[in-house]
Scaffold this motif. Structure first.
Motif, short mmCIF file in Angstrom:
data_model
loop_
_atom_site.label_atom_id
_atom_site.label_comp_id
_atom_site.label_asym_id
_atom_site.label_seq_id
_atom_site.Cartn_x
_atom_site.Cartn_y
_atom_site.Cartn_z
N VAL A 1 9.90 -0.53 13.35
CA VAL A 1 10.79 0.41 12.67
C VAL A 1 10.58 0.32 11.17
N ILE A 2 10.36 1.48 10.54
CA ILE A 2 10.30 1.53 9.09
C ILE A 2 11.41 2.47 8.66
N LEU A 3 12.38 1.94 7.88
CA LEU A 3 13.46 2.83 7.49
C LEU A 3 13.63 2.84 5.99
N SER A 4 14.13 3.96 5.49
CA SER A 4 14.47 4.01 4.07
C SER A 4 15.98 3.98 3.98
N GLU A 5 16.50 3.34 2.97
CA GLU A 5 17.95 3.17 2.85
C GLU A 5 18.38 3.05 1.40
N GLN A 6 19.62 3.47 1.16
CA GLN A 6 20.26 3.13 -0.10
C GLN A 6 21.36 2.11 0.17
N HIS B 1 21.82 -5.66 7.85
CA HIS B 1 22.18 -5.88 9.25
C HIS B 1 21.03 -5.67 10.20
N VAL B 2 20.05 -4.87 9.82
CA VAL B 2 19.03 -4.51 10.80
C VAL B 2 17.61 -4.96 10.46
N SER B 3 17.35 -5.25 9.17
CA SER B 3 15.95 -5.39 8.77
C SER B 3 15.49 -6.85 8.71
N ASP B 4 14.15 -7.00 8.86
CA ASP B 4 13.54 -8.31 8.68
C ASP B 4 13.08 -8.48 7.24
N ARG B 5 12.62 -7.40 6.67
CA ARG B 5 11.93 -7.50 5.41
C ARG B 5 12.20 -6.24 4.60
N ALA B 6 12.11 -6.33 3.27
CA ALA B 6 12.41 -5.18 2.43
C ALA B 6 11.35 -4.95 1.37
N TYR B 7 11.13 -3.71 1.07
CA TYR B 7 10.40 -3.32 -0.14
C TYR B 7 11.40 -2.58 -1.01
N ILE B 8 11.28 -2.75 -2.33
CA ILE B 8 12.12 -1.94 -3.21
C ILE B 8 11.20 -1.02 -4.00
N ASN C 1 18.32 7.04 -5.34
CA ASN C 1 17.99 8.45 -5.15
C ASN C 1 16.81 8.84 -6.03
N GLY C 2 15.85 9.53 -5.46
CA GLY C 2 14.73 10.02 -6.26
C GLY C 2 13.69 8.97 -6.57
N ALA C 3 13.79 7.80 -5.95
CA ALA C 3 12.84 6.72 -6.25
C ALA C 3 11.49 6.99 -5.57
N GLY C 4 11.50 7.76 -4.50
CA GLY C 4 10.24 8.05 -3.79
C GLY C 4 10.24 7.60 -2.35
N LYS C 5 11.41 7.24 -1.81
CA LYS C 5 11.46 6.76 -0.42
C LYS C 5 11.05 7.85 0.56
N THR D 1 9.51 10.68 0.05
CA THR D 1 8.12 11.13 -0.13
C THR D 1 7.15 10.15 0.50
N THR D 2 7.43 8.85 0.38
CA THR D 2 6.55 7.86 1.01
C THR D 2 6.48 8.10 2.52
N LEU D 3 7.65 8.26 3.14
CA LEU D 3 7.66 8.46 4.59
C LEU D 3 6.96 9.78 4.95
N LYS D 4 7.21 10.82 4.16
CA LYS D 4 6.58 12.12 4.46
C LYS D 4 5.07 12.05 4.31
N CYS D 5 4.60 11.27 3.34
CA CYS D 5 3.15 11.11 3.17
C CYS D 5 2.56 10.43 4.41
N ILE D 6 3.25 9.39 4.87
CA ILE D 6 2.74 8.67 6.04
C ILE D 6 2.66 9.61 7.23
N MET D 7 3.69 10.47 7.35
CA MET D 7 3.76 11.34 8.51
C MET D 7 2.83 12.54 8.39
N GLY D 8 2.29 12.77 7.21
CA GLY D 8 1.40 13.92 7.04
C GLY D 8 2.14 15.18 6.63
N LEU D 9 3.45 15.06 6.35
CA LEU D 9 4.22 16.24 5.96
C LEU D 9 3.99 16.57 4.50
#
Lengths: 614, 242
Positions: free
Chosen positions: B195-200, B207-214, B45-49, B51-59
């Motif tokens: 698909v780019i998803l953020s998760e905790q 179960h769903v991803s190929d690759r991860a960033y932390i 929580n609060g790591a920046g996930k 915000t990263t997605l919102k930046c990409i989206m322009g929000l």
């Protein structure tokens, strides 16, 4: 029986125009979150334009309605121009700046209308083809009234179809709830906002144009209509078109029958109904609880910092300058500075609830007026000495704030703003219509200070002492637990409640205090002018207060004084010119676009940019 | 890196910085995603996930940084332009239009078909989310959390995107629904969507991803395949366990 039925029909006919304006206001607010004060001006323009068309061309029955439509489209295009040139630049500005900007438009339109159509009222000819009357239950009813009765529901149906059967309507309804998400789903907000503004303005223009054969249009139409439209939108429920229709019918019928029973207080009646409905159903007849409409994330307001050495020095220097004013030996300057001081107190008291309290009042002039009238009436009717009369003025204003505030603090945001406006309008109409006691339009004359304070210099120092004292007192309160609690309630009501602050009670107390301080300014004002008139508690005076606070910067503590001084000096200079309203309006628009953070906010930003921020 | 072949990445982010007031939320986030990949952004929580997605989206407007999507520079573009470029966004709090029906919610999301991206119609979406088919005229506000989560994805798909950003899709859902959600993500991948998803929820991500960033404190601390992450106990202990 027949008579009452015709009265009922007259009410319905009046309701249609009001509904059109209110629907436009509601649609624009829903999507853009802008409370468009210029909406009454759009109505007025629609009426004037339609008047010009039908009086310059010989229109037939079909031509008449085409002329009405053409006027509506013309006003819609004017709305588009306002949106694209002005509002587009300030969608991200704080709500109150947008309000100020639309009031700038009101002023410009007023003078434009004066220049084009002149000061005389304009009553259009009867509508061709509908210029007769029909007999219903033995009473004559104008045919045109029947046409108006049809027009309202017709437009209501058209709006419903537009909103539910077209993609545009679906997007508009979605934008009303969450425009940021709508953007993320690919809808271009600019296009949507402009088209919504067109539709809303055109509805107002249609309302005005359709009234031309029924009612004369005058230069006062704009503010009268906007006040009524506010009432209707709030009673019906913000954003609900059907609610606006029901409220328009309710209010118009109230007027139609009220005028038979209490011809003097129809205005009061209207606003009383609004107050009652808002207390029972805070979101209006068909409104839903206010959801936080999502917009760009707003920054939390920075905490107030105690004045540092430099600011204290600056304040001291300003005070010394003020003390030295009489040395200039210029009587006019002293009169001007008394005005500035009183307005500074008025603006500071408004800021007290607006800034730290987060309660934006559209009707703060009510308490200024109660103070002035309280003091003036005590002096005139009971021959009360000045000292007691000032105290009485404060008490009158505080009492008004106790009653009105009790209702107002139950609401928040736009609803709070509109209810304060409604109460101020009640105050104004009581004063205006209750001529036997208040002198009505003629005001109360010969309210002079006590003998010891009658010299200009003594009165100046008295004003300076009282205003400075009151302003410092309010400033002190903001750094005391009372002020912390007030700000806590503004920033996070839930958390404030959770740590034991009764937010509503705290807001009420703040409201009463601000009312009393405004009353002090008002009662001194009565003595400084020697007279009081209803104008000092009318809507424009309340808006002036808002302008002062916003000019100075709502997020600063010293903003109100700077704003009051700047505003009054500006107004004093330009009010001598012919088209001073337009000049003031353009100045406001310029300031809003260039200094969206207010004068003091702008200076502070510059200063902190010049220095490395500590 | 993990991209295969020589194709340029579909989405690449370089040196993204973002502030909230004076708080530095993102300090130099970089990542890249290949066409057809499912990539997860993990972090507490609060790591920046978000915000990263919102930046990409322009929000959220990034203070600094480059964002390229399908050879277009989209950093600082308005959200509607980013959407029309083919990037869809599903917020973590769903943001369904509660006053609109299911069909109307879908209509709001509708955009023109786009070459190289799967094309969606309400009927195709009802096949993907059978629950929704039974409540076409229900108001968004009268749906359960899980149904709303399906609707918000369906609504974004109506824009016929080539890539979709899912912000914490499993958050607050019942285990059965989480399982459905995982199935949905796999089906989207099968359709050719990126698909780019953020998760905790590491279990869901596995179960769903190929690759991860932390991501932690606004910086990318780890990048690797899900298999590599599964094998790296130290990384998981350092950045993911509470």
């Amino acid at each position: 029986m027949g008579f009452y039925f015709t009265q009922f029909l007259t009410g319905l006919a009046s309701a249609s125009s009001l509904f059109l304006v209110a629907a436009g206001l509601s649609i624009i607010f829903g999507v853009t979150r802008i409370v468009n004060l210029a909406h009454g001006s759009f109505y007025m323009l629609g009426a004037y334009i339609a008047y010009s068309i039908v009086t310059s061309i010989d229109v037939g029955p079909v031509g008449f309605w085409l002329a009405v439509l053409a006027a509506a489209v013309a006003v819609g295009l004017i709305g588009v121009a306002v949106e694209m040139l002005l509002l587009r630049r300030i969608y991200h500005a704080p709500e109150m700046f947008q309000l100020l900007a639309t009031f700038g438009v009101v002023l410009v339109v007023q003078d434009a209308a004066l220049a084009i159509w002149g000061p005389a009222d304009k009553l259009g000819p009867r509508a061709p083809g509908l210029d007769g009357a029909v007999r219903i239950f033995g009473e004559l009813v104008p045919q045109y009234d029947l046409a108006m009765i049809v027009l309202g529901p017709l437009v209501l149906g058209a709006i419903w179809l537009l909103f539910h059967k077209t993609r545009w309507g679906t997007l508009v309804r979605a934008a009303t709830q969450d425009r940021q998400m709508l953007g993320a789903l690919g809808a271009n907000q600019k296009v949507l906002f402009t088209s919504v503004f067109f539709a809303g303005a055109a509805l107002a223009g249609l309302g005005g144009a359709a009234q031309v054969p029924r009612e004369a249009v005058s230069l006062f139409t704009d503010l009268n209509i906007i006040a009524e439209a506010f009432v209707i939108v709030v009673v019906g429920g913000m954003g609900s078109i059907l609610g606006a229709f029901l409220a328009a019918v309710l209010i118009s019928e109230l007027n139609a029958f009220g005028i038979l029973i209490f011809p003097q207080i129809t205005l009061v009646l209207m606003f009383l109904v609004m107050a009652v409905i808002l207390v029972v159903r805070p979101w209006g007849l068909l409104g839903r609880p206010e959801f936080i409409a999502r917009g760009p994330g707003e920054m939390p307001e920075a905490p107030y910092r105690p004045a540092d050495g430099r600011l204290k020095l600056l304040g001291l220097a300003a005070l010394l300058l003020l003390v030295a004013v009489p040395l200039a030996g210029d009587d006019f300057l002293m009169v001007l500075m008394v005005d500035v001081l009183l307005l500074a107190l008025f603006a500071t008291s408004l800021h007290f609830i607006m800034g730290p309290g987060g309660m934006v009042s559209f009707g703060h002039a009510a308490y200024f007026g109660l103070g002035a009238y309280g003091a003036a009436m005590l002096t005139k009717l009971l021959d009360t000495p000045m000292e007691l009369a000032v105290a009485g003025g404060i008490a009158a204003a505080a009492a008004g704030a106790v009653v009105f505030g009790w209702f107002c603090v139950r609401l928040s945001g736009v609803y709070f703003a509109m209810l304060t406006l409604a109460f101020a309008q009640i105050g104004w109409s009581v004063v205006f219509q209750w001529g036997d006691v208040t002198g009505g339009d003629d005001g109360i004359l010969n309210v002079w200070p006590a003998a010891w304070a009658s010299s200009r210099i003594v009165f100046y120092y008295l004003t300076l002492a009282l205003c400075t004292g009151a302003i410092l007192f309010m400033r002190h309160l903001l750094y005391a637990p009372f002020g912390y609690g007030l700000r806590a309630g503004r920033d996070s009501p839930l958390r404030a409640e959770a740590i034991g602050i009764d937010v509503r009670m705290r807001q009420w107390h703040g409201f009463i205090l601000a009312g009393a301080m405004s009353g002090l300014a008002g009662s001194l004002y009565a003595f400084s002018k020697g007279s009081v008139f209803p104008d000092i508690m009318a809507i424009p005076q309340s808006i002036d207060g808002l302008m002062m606070v916003l000019l100075g910067g709502v997020k600063t503590l010293s903003g109100p004084y700077v704003g009051a001084a700047a505003f009054h000096l500006l107004e004093d200079q330009i009010s001598r010119l012919e088209f001073w309203r337009a000049i003031l309006g353009v100045t406001i628009l310029f300031l809003v676009i260039v200094f969206p953070q207010g004068l003091v906010g702008f200076l502070r930003q510059r200063l902190s940019r010049d220095e490395a921020a500590p | 890196m993990a991209e295969t072949g020589t194709d340029p990445p579909l989405l690449s982010v370089e040196g993204l910085h973002s502030y909230y007031g004076r708080a530095h939320i993102l300090s130099g986030v970089s990542l890249s995603v290949a066409r057809g990949e499912v990539v997860v952004l993990l972090g507490r929580n609060g790591a920046g996930k978000t915000t990263t997605l919102k930046c990409i989206m322009g929000l959220v407007r990034p203070a600094e940084g480059r964002i390229r999507f399908q050879d277009e520079d989209i950093a600082g573009a308005a959200p509607y332009a980013v959407c029309r470029a083919g990037l869809a966004y599903v917020p973590e709090d769903r943001r369904i239009f509660t006053e609109l029906t299911v069909m109307e919610n879908l209509e709001v999301g509708r955009q023109k078909p786009r070459a190289g991206a799967p094309e969606w119609t309400p009927d195709r979406l009802f096949a993907l989310f059978p629950n929704l088919a039974e409540m076409r005229n229900r108001l968004g506000g009268r749906m359960s959390g899980g149904e709303q989560q399906m609707l918000t994805i369906a609504r974004s798909l109506m824009g016929n995107p080539s890539a979709i950003l899912l912000d914490e899709p499993s958050e607050g859902l019942a285990p059965v629904i989480v399982e459905q959600m995982a199935q949905t993500v796999r089906e989207l991948k099968a359709e050719g969507l990126t698909v780019i998803l953020s998760e905790q929820n590491l279990h869901f991500a596995n179960h769903v991803s190929d690759r991860a960033y932390i991501i932690e404190k606004g910086q990318i601390r780890y990048e690797g395949t899900m298999a590599a992450l599964a094998a790296d106990e130290d990384v998981r202990a350092a950045y993911l366990t509470v």
